[in-house]
Design an enzyme around this catalytic site. Structure first.
Site, short mmCIF file in Angstrom:
data_model
loop_
_atom_site.label_atom_id
_atom_site.label_comp_id
_atom_site.label_asym_id
_atom_site.label_seq_id
_atom_site.Cartn_x
_atom_site.Cartn_y
_atom_site.Cartn_z
N GLU A 1 0.93 -1.27 0.08
CA GLU A 1 -0.10 -0.33 -0.12
C GLU A 1 1.05 1.19 0.15
O GLU A 1 1.61 1.58 1.10
CB GLU A 1 -0.97 -0.02 1.23
N ARG B 1 0.82 10.23 0.33
CA ARG B 1 1.40 11.20 1.30
C ARG B 1 2.49 12.09 0.77
O ARG B 1 3.21 12.83 1.40
CB ARG B 1 1.49 10.53 2.61
N THR C 1 -4.28 6.37 1.52
CA THR C 1 -4.76 7.56 1.91
C THR C 1 -5.24 8.42 0.67
O THR C 1 -4.96 9.78 0.68
CB THR C 1 -3.39 8.21 2.51
N LYS D 1 -11.35 -0.98 6.30
CA LYS D 1 -10.12 -0.64 7.04
C LYS D 1 -10.57 -0.34 8.39
O LYS D 1 -11.52 0.95 8.37
CB LYS D 1 -9.16 0.28 6.28
#
Ligand code: 3PG
Length: 206
Positions: free
Chosen positions: A41, A45, A68, A128
Site C-alpha cells: 500500500e 502522502r 490515503t 479498514k
C-alpha cells in the site's frame, strides 16, 4: 482484476508505505516481496507516490495499491497510475460513488458503527478499521463484528509485529496493515526483508 478478498488474504500483513524517493521504490518492493509480503500500500502522502506505484508495479509478484486516497481525484489518479486497489482512511459519498463506478476495488476506512452503516449503504463490506488502536482496539472490533457479521476488516493504526497476532486471531480480521515494516522511508533492504519475513510468518492468511 483481483477482488479485495484475494488481496486481503494474500498475506497476513499489508505494509503501509510512505516513500519520498522514487529510486527507493523498486528496492523496497523487492525486499518486501522477497520476505513474503506481496501486497503493498503506497500512501499518497508524498509527491513521489504515483511514480512509486508505477515503479513498484515492475516488480514481479508485487500487488501494488494506493493508500490515503481522500477524494475522487486521488482515487482516479491512483487508478491511472496502475493501482490494483485503493485504500482510504475514511469514506465520503463522493469517494464511494467514484469507486463504485470503477473496477479497481476501494478498501475504505471506518472507526464507528455509523461509519460501518454508511459503508454498507454504499456497498462496501471489506473495510479498514482506522485508527485501530485509538478507536477502541480489539475490544471495539469484537463489538463491531458481533453486530456486522458480514464485514471483514483490515485494522491499521498503531499495530506492531508484537500486537498483530492478537488482531489476526479475530475471525473478522482478514489482515492487518502497518508502517512498521518500512520505517522512515526504508533505506535498508535486508532489514526490510527480515521484518517482512517475521510478518509473513504470523500465520496463513484466511
Ligand atoms: C495507515 O495509513 O494505515 C496508518 O498510517 C498506519 O499506521 P501506523 O503507522 O500506526 O502503522
Amino acid at each position: 482484476m483481483r477482488d479485495l478478498d484475494t488481496i486481503m488474504t494474500a498475506a497476513p500483513v499489508i505494509p503501509v508505505l510512505v516513500i519520498e524517493r522514487v529510486e527507493d521504490a523498486v528496492p523496497i518492493a523487492e525486499a518486501l516481496v522477497a520476505g513474503g509480503l506481496p501486497v503493498l500500500e503506497v500512501t499518497l502522502r508524498t509527491p513521489a507516490a504515483l511514480d512509486v506505484i508505477r515503479a513498484m508495479k515492475t516488480v514481479a509478484g508485487a500487488i501494488v495499491g494506493a493508500g490515503t486516497a481522500l477524494n475522487p481525484a486521488q482515487f482516479e489518479a491512483a487508478v491511472e497510475a496502475g493501482s490494483e486497489f485503493v485504500v482510504s482512511p475514511g469514506l465520503t459519498d463522493a469517494l464511494g460513488k467514484t469507486a463504485a463506478g470503477s473496477n479497481v476495488p476501494l478498501l475504505p476506512g471506518v472507526s464507528s458503527a455509523g461509519d460501518i452503516m454508511r459503508a454498507l449503504d454504499l456497498g462496501f463490506t471489506r473495510l479498514k478499521f482506522f485508527p485501530a488502536v485509538t478507536s477502541g482496539g480489539i475490544a471495539a472490533l469484537k463489538s463491531f463484528s458481533s453486530v456486522f457479521g458480514q464485514v471483514r476488516f483490515c485494522p491499521t493504526g498503531g499495530i506492531t509485529l508484537e500486537t498483530a497476532p492478537d488482531w489476526l486471531a479475530l475471525p473478522a480480521v482478514a489482515c492487518v496493515g502497518g508502517t512498521w515494516l518500512v520505517p522512515n522511508g526504508g533505506a535498508d533492504p535486508a532489514a526490510i526483508t527480515d521484518r517482512a519475513r517475521q510478518a509473513a510468518a504470523l500465520g496463513p492468511s484466511r
